[in-house]
Structure formats: structure tokens, C-alpha cells
Design a protein around this motif. Structure first.
Motif, mmCIF file in Angstrom:
data_model
loop_
_atom_site.group_PDB
_atom_site.id
_atom_site.type_symbol
_atom_site.label_atom_id
_atom_site.label_comp_id
_atom_site.label_asym_id
_atom_site.label_seq_id
_atom_site.Cartn_x
_atom_site.Cartn_y
_atom_site.Cartn_z
ATOM 1 N N THR A 201 33.882 42.425 17.691
ATOM 2 C CA THR A 201 35.052 41.545 17.798
ATOM 3 C C THR A 201 34.653 40.233 18.419
ATOM 4 O O THR A 201 33.581 40.087 18.980
ATOM 5 C CB THR A 201 36.145 42.163 18.683
ATOM 6 N N ARG A 202 35.572 39.331 18.296
ATOM 7 C CA ARG A 202 35.359 38.019 18.896
ATOM 8 C C ARG A 202 36.080 37.914 20.249
ATOM 9 O O ARG A 202 36.235 36.861 20.803
ATOM 10 C CB ARG A 202 35.896 36.939 17.929
ATOM 11 N N GLY A 203 36.508 39.064 20.764
ATOM 12 C CA GLY A 203 37.225 39.063 22.069
ATOM 13 C C GLY A 203 36.264 38.772 23.223
ATOM 14 O O GLY A 203 35.066 39.020 23.134
ATOM 15 N N SER A 204 36.842 38.251 24.291
ATOM 16 C CA SER A 204 36.031 37.872 25.441
ATOM 17 C C SER A 204 35.742 39.072 26.363
ATOM 18 O O SER A 204 34.850 39.015 27.184
ATOM 19 C CB SER A 204 36.763 36.816 26.278
ATOM 20 N N GLY A 205 36.521 40.133 26.201
ATOM 21 C CA GLY A 205 36.354 41.272 27.121
ATOM 22 C C GLY A 205 37.065 41.045 28.460
ATOM 23 O O GLY A 205 36.868 41.774 29.412
ATOM 24 N N LEU A 206 37.937 40.000 28.523
ATOM 25 C CA LEU A 206 38.623 39.705 29.785
ATOM 26 C C LEU A 206 40.107 40.030 29.742
ATOM 27 O O LEU A 206 40.776 40.055 30.768
ATOM 28 C CB LEU A 206 38.453 38.228 30.138
ATOM 29 N N GLY A 207 40.614 40.287 28.494
ATOM 30 C CA GLY A 207 42.065 40.452 28.340
ATOM 31 C C GLY A 207 42.643 41.522 29.229
ATOM 32 O O GLY A 207 43.601 41.296 29.975
ATOM 33 N N LEU A 208 42.045 42.732 29.193
ATOM 34 C CA LEU A 208 42.609 43.825 29.993
ATOM 35 C C LEU A 208 42.390 43.590 31.491
ATOM 36 O O LEU A 208 43.219 43.973 32.316
ATOM 37 C CB LEU A 208 41.995 45.157 29.570
ATOM 38 N N ALA A 209 41.249 42.939 31.819
ATOM 39 C CA ALA A 209 40.996 42.636 33.236
ATOM 40 C C ALA A 209 42.081 41.714 33.780
ATOM 41 O O ALA A 209 42.611 41.920 34.887
ATOM 42 C CB ALA A 209 39.625 41.993 33.411
ATOM 43 N N ARG B 65 37.886 29.120 25.002
ATOM 44 C CA ARG B 65 38.879 30.135 25.315
ATOM 45 C C ARG B 65 38.340 31.099 26.367
ATOM 46 O O ARG B 65 39.049 31.487 27.323
ATOM 47 C CB ARG B 65 39.240 30.900 24.036
ATOM 48 N N LEU B 66 37.044 31.456 26.238
ATOM 49 C CA LEU B 66 36.404 32.356 27.202
ATOM 50 C C LEU B 66 36.453 31.743 28.612
ATOM 51 O O LEU B 66 36.832 32.387 29.588
ATOM 52 C CB LEU B 66 34.956 32.609 26.756
ATOM 53 N N ALA B 67 36.084 30.462 28.660
ATOM 54 C CA ALA B 67 36.082 29.782 29.964
ATOM 55 C C ALA B 67 37.489 29.770 30.539
ATOM 56 O O ALA B 67 37.681 30.013 31.737
ATOM 57 C CB ALA B 67 35.551 28.358 29.828
ATOM 58 N N GLY B 68 38.462 29.517 29.642
ATOM 59 C CA GLY B 68 39.864 29.489 30.097
ATOM 60 C C GLY B 68 40.274 30.827 30.686
ATOM 61 O O GLY B 68 40.905 30.889 31.744
ATOM 62 N N GLN B 69 39.876 31.901 29.973
ATOM 63 C CA GLN B 69 40.272 33.228 30.469
ATOM 64 C C GLN B 69 39.579 33.568 31.777
ATOM 65 O O GLN B 69 40.184 34.147 32.683
ATOM 66 C CB GLN B 69 39.937 34.276 29.410
ATOM 67 N N MET B 70 38.281 33.159 31.882
ATOM 68 C CA MET B 70 37.572 33.406 33.136
ATOM 69 C C MET B 70 38.262 32.682 34.298
ATOM 70 O O MET B 70 38.444 33.219 35.394
ATOM 71 C CB MET B 70 36.112 32.934 33.026
ATOM 72 N N LEU B 71 38.652 31.449 33.964
ATOM 73 C CA LEU B 71 39.344 30.654 34.983
ATOM 74 C C LEU B 71 40.640 31.344 35.415
ATOM 75 O O LEU B 71 40.942 31.464 36.600
ATOM 76 C CB LEU B 71 39.650 29.267 34.386
ATOM 77 N N SER B 72 41.360 31.820 34.370
ATOM 78 C CA SER B 72 42.664 32.411 34.732
ATOM 79 C C SER B 72 42.466 33.720 35.490
ATOM 80 O O SER B 72 43.223 34.039 36.395
ATOM 81 C CB SER B 72 43.509 32.572 33.473
ATOM 82 N N LEU B 73 41.382 34.489 35.167
ATOM 83 C CA LEU B 73 41.119 35.732 35.888
ATOM 84 C C LEU B 73 40.777 35.434 37.363
ATOM 85 O O LEU B 73 41.351 36.033 38.292
ATOM 86 C CB LEU B 73 39.971 36.483 35.227
ATOM 87 N N THR B 74 39.843 34.471 37.567
ATOM 88 C CA THR B 74 39.481 34.160 38.957
ATOM 89 C C THR B 74 40.685 33.598 39.714
ATOM 90 O O THR B 74 40.905 33.903 40.878
ATOM 91 C CB THR B 74 38.338 33.131 39.044
ATOM 92 N N ARG B 75 41.478 32.795 38.997
ATOM 93 C CA ARG B 75 42.647 32.240 39.691
ATOM 94 C C ARG B 75 43.593 33.368 40.127
ATOM 95 O O ARG B 75 44.084 33.409 41.236
ATOM 96 C CB ARG B 75 43.371 31.262 38.765
ATOM 97 N N LEU B 76 43.784 34.326 39.171
ATOM 98 C CA LEU B 76 44.658 35.463 39.512
ATOM 99 C C LEU B 76 44.117 36.238 40.696
ATOM 100 O O LEU B 76 44.854 36.660 41.581
ATOM 101 C CB LEU B 76 44.759 36.401 38.312
ATOM 102 N N GLN B 77 42.791 36.410 40.709
ATOM 103 C CA GLN B 77 42.216 37.222 41.782
ATOM 104 C C GLN B 77 42.215 36.492 43.119
ATOM 105 O O GLN B 77 42.176 37.117 44.174
ATOM 106 C CB GLN B 77 40.796 37.651 41.426
ATOM 107 N N HIS B 78 42.249 35.164 43.065
ATOM 108 C CA HIS B 78 42.211 34.429 44.328
ATOM 109 C C HIS B 78 43.560 33.879 44.742
ATOM 110 O O HIS B 78 43.683 33.279 45.788
ATOM 111 C CB HIS B 78 41.179 33.288 44.252
ATOM 112 N N LEU B 79 44.519 34.117 43.843
ATOM 113 C CA LEU B 79 45.866 33.668 44.194
ATOM 114 C C LEU B 79 46.451 34.570 45.292
ATOM 115 O O LEU B 79 46.163 35.753 45.345
ATOM 116 C CB LEU B 79 46.751 33.781 42.942
ATOM 117 N N GLY B 80 47.238 33.988 46.144
ATOM 118 C CA GLY B 80 47.910 34.795 47.186
ATOM 119 C C GLY B 80 48.954 35.672 46.524
ATOM 120 O O GLY B 80 49.116 35.663 45.314
ATOM 121 N N PRO B 81 49.659 36.467 47.306
ATOM 122 C CA PRO B 81 50.728 37.299 46.762
ATOM 123 C C PRO B 81 51.805 36.440 46.085
ATOM 124 O O PRO B 81 52.038 35.305 46.491
ATOM 125 C CB PRO B 81 51.276 38.027 47.983
#
Lengths: 477, 348
Positions: A429-437, A292-308
Motif C-alpha cells: 500500500t501507499r499508506g504511511s503506517g501512521l493512521g492508526l497511531a 502527506r507522510l510529513a504532515g501525518q508525522m507532524l500531526s502525530l507528534t503534535r497530538l502526543q505533545h499536546l496537553g490534555p
């Protein structure tokens, strides 16, 4: 005429040409008129000399004016340009004394000449001529009639003289233009030299060189250099953040992996199938969390590198909220919490956004709230008016907030909460710390940053505002 | 040598063209010249022009200066070229805009003192002379200067009474011009006029008539004759002596211009250019007694040769605006009034 891509040299040249052409036209017109005036002044002297010579020869035997035309006067009048010469003498009673041409002398002209000698342009025999008139009066034993004396000549000499003067002015002007052009060319080279230096300095930099530029440039260009340096600094910050994220991510991944390794090692030393089963359970949980952590990291980087966002569409936010809440109500994770929905506005509320992203945003916010609050906490999804909006005008924005009555976060950590792997100093907690990011990244894609505040007396509120939009055609309002 | 050969060849060619082209191109252009210049004298120039321009039908009308002036002012049938020795009147016509300027290389080469506004050109150089019968010399010392003339009139009046002849300033434009110019140079001119009046001077309107009178024996002494006519006359009349005054001698110039409204401007231009050309002036210097103005022309009658013979006391009547004063009616009136007074001042 001047497009933004036109070179500076060409711009300067164009402007100079415009200025010199405009100024030059004015100067040349001025030169022409003053040349004509100067020529007239010079040649009017000849008229005056001839006129005076003739006046000197006037005699009044028995009170009647008569004249023996002095030959020299006519030669003075003819000038070295061999003008055609005209003279016209009339007694005050209107009787002609002598004349060699029927000059067009009006009563008004005679009246003018009565007071002082006059110089006038006229046309005779289809040609422009210059006339001078004066009234001659003399004392004598008998009463003497005054005489109107007019002399004139053609304008050949004047025209030639004016032409010569004008040609000289024009030559001077042309020389001035040439000198100016040469000076401007030199000046342009000198002025554009700092630009060239800057270009060379930029071109010779290595691609990963982000140190500030140290270059002596004129004050006007200092700003440009400063902007460039700021850009370099931003680039450096961003790279630092990236490196930090990678370090954090590696660290975050290493911890569960180390756990996995130790658990499996421990299980391998045992012969007891029960402990194997237990270890497998732990391994499964840990793997699930890591994945799940890897998934969230992936989705964060994707969001940050996605165009408008190109997939924006008008969507009913209240509808989306309801769907997500219903979805969460069935989940294991929220069973222990009291998940509520508070929509303080007339529905439907239309915003423009990407459906999948807003969905993800809500999921992350709810997941985050569930994870960091003790069981039994109250979690409310709220839609309300933006506090900054003009209360009287039509609401342009809508605020989406999620509130809980959990422990909240200490004030120093509030600002850092939206950064990756930040958990508000909570290790439990078992949270990844990526949710709010992730939520913040999505907010950014919709033009809004996440605001995190503590609630009174306790709890946390995370909110963002979204611009409202007109309902799509054909929708039911 | 070579050059002369070329000229000869050119003439042959011209002749051939003239002979060959007579039938086809005869007289399709007219040219009307109003002139105060004896045709007889100027004939060689006209003939040469006709040979070079066979297509031009030359109509040369010889008249008095006064008639020429009237013709030039005739708006209905203006002439093409106007030639006259009455210099002030010619200049007045130019000043009134009746002449048109001529642009040609011949004009550019023409001396500045012999042209006005590139319109009027003085193309001859005719000294004004005294002439006397040979027998006069047996009674008195023949006059060489104006002063001599005055002395003769004073001391030998009994011999000269009624035998002196000059121009009438009233009836002749040339005579008027010469006297005006004389009077401008010296006020003692009036003494001479008074002396002439006392000697009962006879007045004529042309040099020709004065010469005839001298040959007849009616006159013994003539004053202010045109040298061109007198010299030619003296060649065939050995009893007539022509004297160019030794103190000063006026020089008269025939003036030619193209009329503003010339009906045949091309032919007119051609003619005036020919008059001013080296060839025209060469004929003038060689075959007429009119004296060429150009100093690059060689012949018996050139201004240069005259200067060499007579010395530097030749005073051409200046071609400039001062001449215009002579035609001013008031000035003319005043001058003639004074003439009338002076001519009889001693005879009373």
C-alpha cells in the motif's frame, strides 16, 4: 494544624508535644493525688498515736469516764508543723467529757467510729482539718460507758508534705521530658538520615542519568526507591520509543526521497520529453505522498505533545459520523469501496470531545480502511452500546467501530498495529503506517484506547468507546 | 564607732521629725494593748516605741492574766496586741485561731523555741525564783534548792509557820502554770506542797504582793516568784534576798500576739516587730529586768548573761502544744483537787 508541607521534624515534635502534654497532665494529676494520699497516710499516724495516748489516759473511777489530758498527746497532735490541735471526748450517753473545740461531729460520723477508727476530712472555723475518731471501751469491775474520742488538727503539715512530694515528682517528670527530648532529637537525626542520603543521591545525578538507584535504605523507604526506579525505567522506555520513532521516521522519509532522486537522475539522462513528463508525474506523486507522510508525522507528534484537551464540548456523534461519511462518499479514494453507516442507537448520541480531533480520527480510520482493503470491500461505520456496559442500566458509553471485510491481519501483528509505521506486514500500500497511531493518540486524549480485532470470517474491526454525556442546554432531543 | 555615730544621727533625725511633725501627724493611728505586764516595768520599751512612732496613739492597759484572756475573747471590741505571762492561755488563744501570724525578718530571726506558729512570741526570759528576808539566814541555812526548801519546811516549821508565801494556783494563771510545770518535772513536788500546807502557806495572786509582804515582815520566805519583779525589788530593798534555785529554775516567758481581728493591724505589727527587734530587746535588756531572749543583745538583763551567772539549769517553760493540756478544764480540775488534798494532808 499540620499542613502537608510541614517538615517531618516539626510533625514529630508536634506529636511528641501533644503526647507528652496529654500524658504529663495525667501523670501530674496522678502525682498530685498520690502525694496528698501519701501525706495523709504519714500524718494520720500522728493522729492515731495521739488518739491512742489519750485513750490510754482515760479512767473510769466509779464507772464514769474522766481524763487527765496527757500533754504529750497534744504535742504529737501538733506535729513539728505546729498545727492547731483539737480534741473532743463524749460519753456514750451524749454527755461531753472534755473538748477544746466544738468540732462538727455528726451522728453518722460517730456511728462510723463505733466499729473501727476512722479518718475524715472536715471543715472547722472555715479551715480544712483532718479528724480521727475512735470508740474507747475498757473492761473494769463496774460496767464502763464507752467513750467517743475524736482528735484533729489543721492541714498545714500535710499540705507542705504533699507539696514537697509533688514537687519531687514534677521535677522527676521534667527531667524525664528533657532526656526524652534529647533522645528524640538524636533519634530523629538518625531516622531522617536515609532520606537525606536519598536526596543527596538524587541531587548528584546527571539530568540524563536514568540508571536505577542503588542505595541501602530502610524497608519503609524501599518502596519509594522502587517507585523512583520504575519512573526511571519508564523514562528510559519512552526515550527508546522516541529514538525508534525518529529512526523510523528518517527511514520512512528517506525511501521516497531516494526514489525521487533516482527518478530525477534517470530522467536527466534522457532527452526524451515523454520520459521527462513521466518522471515529473512520478516525482509529483512521490512528493505528494512524502508531504502527506510529513504532515501525518507532524500531526502525530503534535497530538502526543499536546496537553490534555481543553476544547472539549458536547457534540452529537451520529451527526459528526454522517458529515464525515458524506464527505468521504464524494472522494476519489472511496469510490471503489462500499462505505456504509450503521447507527444502532436512538439519536442524537451526545459525547464530550474535541470536534477537530474526532474528525481527524474518523478520517484516519476511513482512510486506513480504504487503503488496506481491496476495491469493492464493504466498510461500515457503526455506533453501538458498549459491551461492558450494564445492559439494564442507562448507557453510559458508546462504542464507535469501523468494520471491513478485507483480508484482516495476522494475530501476532494485531497488538502492534497502533504503533507508528506499522502496516501489518503489508508492503503493497501507499499508506504511511501512521493512521492508526494517530487514531490511537486521539482515542487516548478521550480516555480510550483503540481496539483492533479480526472479524469472522474475514475482515478487521477497529473500535473505541467514548463516554456519553448529557445533551447541552437548549439542544433538541 | 562609725555605726554608733549613725545611730546617733538617726536619733537626731527622728527627734527632729517628732518635734517638727507633732502638729501635723499626731496620733492618727491608735494601738490598743491588753497586757498582764506592769506598765511601770515595761515603760522604757513603750516610751522608745512612742518616740519612734509618734503617729501611734498607744493605749496600754495593764490587767491580770485572767482579765487579759477575757478581753482577748471579746469579739465586739478586740484589742490589737495581747501580752500575758499565762503561757497556756496565750497558746490556747492561738490554737483557737484568735492570733494572726506575723511575717517579718524579726520573726525569722527569732529563736524557734520562743515562738509558736509565728503567731505567739515569748519575748522575755524571766527566771522563777525564791526570795527570803535577810533575818531568815540568822535562824536557818538559807535555801538554795528545792530540796533545801523541803528540809527547811520540815525541820524549821516552828519558825516558818504562816510565814511562807506562794502563788495561788486557783486564782493565778501564772501560779497554776508554774506548779503544773514543777509537778511535771518531779513528783516530789507534792511532798513540798504538803510541807508548805503543814507550814500554813499563804497564797497570793501577784509577785508584787508577795514582795510587799516580805518587806512588811509578814512573810519570811517566798516560793515561785517572778525573778523580773523580785530582782528589781531587791535593788531597793536590801533586806530581801533573791535566790535562783540551784537545782533547777523554771523560766517564764511573756507571750505577745497580734489579735486576729486587730482593729489597727499595721500599728500592731509595728509594735510586735519592735518588741522582737534588736533595738526593742536592747531596751528590754538594759532598762527593764525582763531579760532579753535574743543572744545578739548585750545588757545587764539577757538570757545569755543569766545562763552565765546561774549555770545551765534554767528550764524555760516550753512553748508548744503540751501547754494546751494545762488549760484543759478536766485536767485543771483534777490538779486543783489534788492540790487541795496535798496541801492539808500533813496538817490533819
Amino acid at each position: 494544624m499540620i499542613s502537608p508541607r510541614t517538615s517531618l521534624k516539626r510533625r514529630l515534635t508536634l506529636w511528641l508535644i501533644v503526647i507528652i502534654a496529654g500524658l504529663g497532665t495525667l501523670l501530674l494529676i496522678e502525682a498530685y493525688t498520690s502525694a496528698r494520699k501519701a501525706a495523709d497516710r504519714a500524718m494520720d499516724g500522728q493522729l492515731e498515736a495521739a488518739s491512742l495516748t489519750i485513750a490510754e489516759s482515760l479512767q473510769w473511777p466509779e464507772g464514769k469516764p474522766t481524763l487527765e489530758m496527757p500533754a504529750s498527746a497534744l504535742q504529737i497532735l501538733a506535729t513539728r508543723w505546729q498545727e492547731r490541735v483539737f480534741y473532743w471526748l463524749q460519753a456514750d450517753n451524749g454527755v461531753s467529757i472534755t473538748q477544746n473545740a466544738d468540732l462538727p461531729i455528726t451522728a453518722a460520723m460517730q456511728e462510723q467510729a463505733r466499729h473501727q477508727p476512722v479518718y475524715l476530712d472536715a471543715v472547722y472555723d472555715g479551715r480544712p482539718i483532718r479528724l480521727s475518731g475512735r470508740e474507747v471501751d475498757s473492761a473494769g469491775w463496774d460496767t464502763q460507758e464507752p467513750v467517743q474520742l475524736w482528735v484533729g488538727h489543721t492541714r498545714r503539715g500535710r499540705d507542705l508534705l504533699a507539696q514537697e512530694l509533688f514537687r519531687k515528682s514534677a521535677t522527676r517528670f521534667a527531667a524525664m521530658v528533657l532526656i526524652t527530648a534529647a533522645l528524640v532529637a538524636i533519634a530523629m537525626r538518625t531516622m531522617l538520615a536515609p532520606l537525606r542520603r536519598l536526596r543527596q543521591a538524587l541531587r548528584s545525578r546527571r539530568a540524563d542519568d536514568i540508571s536505577p538507584l542503588t542505595l541501602g535504605v530502610p524497608r519503609e523507604m524501599q518502596e519509594l526507591v522502587e517507585t523512583l526506579n520504575r519512573l526511571f525505567a519508564d523514562q528510559r522506555d519512552q526515550r527508546d520509543a522516541l529514538l525508534r520513532f525518529i529512526a523510523d521516521a528518517s527511514h520512512q522519509l528517506r525511501t521516497p526521497l531516494a526514489g525521487l532522486q533516482s527518478t530525477s537522475e534517470l530522467a536527466l539522462t534522457s532527452r526524451d520529453p515523454d520520459s521527462w513528463y513521466q518522471a515529473l508525474n512520478t516525482v509529483h506523486d512521490s512528493a505528494e505522498r512524502t508531504s502527506r507522510l510529513a504532515g501525518q508525522m507532524l500531526s502525530l507528534t503534535r497530538l502526543q505533545h499536546l496537553g490534555p484537551g481543553h476544547e472539549r464540548e458536547p457534540l452529537a456523534l451520529d451527526q459528526l459520523l454522517r458529515e464525515v461519511a458524506v464527505d468521504w462518499a464524494d472522494r476519489q479514494d472511496s469510490r471503489e469501496h462500499d462505505l456504509g453507516l450503521a447507527i444502532d442507537l436512538p439519536t442524537p448520541i451526545w459525547v464530550e470531545g474535541e470536534r477537530w480531533a474526532l474528525h481527524e480520527l474518523l478520517n484516519n480510520l476511513i482512510d486506513n480502511a480504504c487503503r488496506y482493503t481491496p476495491p469493492g470491500s464493504e466498510i461500515t461505520l457503526r455506533l453501538g452500546n458498549d459491551e461492558d456496559d450494564d445492559p439494564n442500566g442507562a448507557a453510559k458509553r458508546v462504542t464507535l467501530a469501523i468494520e471491513d471485510d478485507g483480508p484482516g491481519v495476522d494475530t501476532e501483528s494485531l497488538a502492534r498495529l497502533t504503533q507508528p509505521f506499522e502496516r501489518g506486514r503489508r508492503q503493497d500500500t501507499r499508506g504511511s503506517g501512521l493512521g492508526l497511531a494517530i487514531a490511537d493518540s486521539i482515542g487516548l486524549r478521550h480516555g480510550s484506547r483503540l481496539t483492533v480485532t479480526n472479524r469472522e470470517p474475514r475482515g478487521l474491526k477497529v473500535s473505541l468507546t467514548l463516554p456519553r454525556c448529557r445533551p447541552p442546554e437548549g439542544s433538541v432531543t | 564607732m562609725n555605726r554608733r555615730l549613725h545611730v546617733g544621727l538617726g536619733s537626731c533625725l527622728w527627734l527632729w521629725l517628732v518635734v517638727g511633725g507633732v502638729d501635723i501627724a499626731q496620733a492618727d493611728e491608735k494601738l490598743l494593748i491588753e497586757a498582764a505586764l506592769d506598765r511601770q516595768i515595761v515603760e522604757p520599751v513603750l516610751a522608745a516605741f512612742a518616740v519612734e512612732n509618734p503617729q501611734i496613739d498607744l493605749d496600754y492597759r495593764d490587767r491580770s492574766t485572767l482579765e487579759v484572756d477575757q478581753r482577748a475573747r471579746d469579739h465586739d471590741s478586740p484589742p490589737d496586741v495581747v501580752i500575758s505571762s499565762a503561757m497556756p492561755w496565750q497558746l490556747a488563744l492561738s490554737n483557737e485561731g484568735i492570733a494572726q501570724p506575723l511575717e517579718a525578718p524579726e520573726v525569722d530571726q527569732w529563736p524557734a523555741w520562743a515562738k509558736w506558729r509565728n503567731e505567739v512570741f515569748g519575748f522575755t526570759f524571766e527566771p522563777v525564783v525564791m526570795a527570803y528576808r535577810l533575818e531568815l539566814a540568822s535562824h536557818m541555812p538559807p535555801p538554795e534548792t528545792h530540796r533545801d526548801l523541803l528540809d527547811l519546811l520540815t525541820h524549821y516549821r516552828q519558825w516558818l509557820d504562816g510565814r511562807v508565801v506562794s502563788y495561788s494556783p486557783r486564782d493565778s494563771g501564772v501560779g497554776y502554770t508554774l506548779l503544773q510545770q514543777d509537778a511535771r518535772y518531779t513528783p516530789r513536788m507534792w511532798d513540798l506542797i504538803a510541807a508548805m500546807g503543814a507550814a500554813d502557806v499563804q497564797l497570793e495572786t501577784t509577785t508584787q504582793r508577795m514582795l510587799e509582804g516580805l518587806s512588811d515582815g509578814r512573810y519570811w520566805l517566798g516560793y515561785n516568784l517572778l525573778g523580773s519583779y523580785a530582782l528589781l525589788w531587791a535593788q531597793t530593798h536590801p533586806d530581801i534576798i533573791v535566790q535562783v534555785p540551784n537545782d533547777y529554775s523554771l523560766v517564764l516567758m511573756r507571750m505577745a500576739f497580734i489579735h486576729r481581728d486587730a482593729p489597727h493591724p499595721a500599728a500592731a505589727k509595728r509594735f510586735v516587730r519592735f518588741l522582737l527587734s534588736r533595738r526593742g530587746q536592747h531596751i528590754l535588756a538594759g532598762q527593764t529586768p525582763l531579760f532579753s531572749v535574743r543572744d545578739d543583745v548585750i545588757g545587764p538583763y539577757t538570757a545569755q548573761r543569766l545562763r552565765d551567772q546561774v549555770g545551765d539549769h534554767l528550764y524555760p517553760i516550753p512553748i508548744n502544744a503540751t501547754l494546751l493540756a494545762f488549760v484543759d478544764p478536766l485536767r485543771r480540775q483534777a490538779f486543783l483537787r489534788r492540790w487541795d488534798r496535798e496541801i492539808q494532808i500533813l496538817s490533819e
